[in-house]
Design an enzyme around this catalytic site. Structure first.
Site, PDB file in Angstrom:
ATOM      1  N   ASP A   1      -5.692  28.850  -7.130  1.00  0.00           N
ATOM      2  CA  ASP A   1      -6.589  27.880  -7.741  1.00  0.00           C
ATOM      3  C   ASP A   1      -7.860  27.861  -6.924  1.00  0.00           C
ATOM      4  OD1 ASP A   1      -7.599  25.666  -9.245  1.00  0.00           O
ATOM      5  OD2 ASP A   1      -7.075  24.417  -7.524  1.00  0.00           O
TER       6      ASP A   1
ATOM      7  N   ASP B   1     -10.980  27.038  -8.326  1.00  0.00           N
ATOM      8  CA  ASP B   1     -12.051  26.282  -8.959  1.00  0.00           C
ATOM      9  C   ASP B   1     -11.998  24.795  -8.647  1.00  0.00           C
ATOM     10  OD1 ASP B   1      -9.958  25.385 -10.485  1.00  0.00           O
ATOM     11  OD2 ASP B   1     -10.800  25.991 -12.400  1.00  0.00           O
TER      12      ASP B   1
END
Length: 66
Positions: A8, A10
């Site tokens: 992840d 972002d």
């Protein structure tokens, strides 16, 4: 058994803005340009690293090197 790797980058699960800001600001310093705070960096994140660099340089009135 199948293994899965989840990344992840972002900010959905992990706040990566401080790390992105640190890396971006090292680049800005190397080019003699002013750094960005975390909110300014966060506003430029989301379209990949090349676009982040383009946005950062544009914000300083410059264009990045090829």
């Amino acid at each position: 058994m199948a293994r899965t790797l989840l990344l992840d980058l972002d900010g959905t699960l992990v706040d990566t803005v401080p790390d992105l800001a640190a890396a971006l600001n090292r680049l800005m310093a190397a080019r003699g340009l002013a750094p960005f705070d975390h909110p300014a960096t966060a506003a430029m994140v989301g379209d990949g690293v090349a676009r982040l660099v383009e946005k950062a340089f544009a914000a300083r009135g410059r264009t990045p090197d090829a």
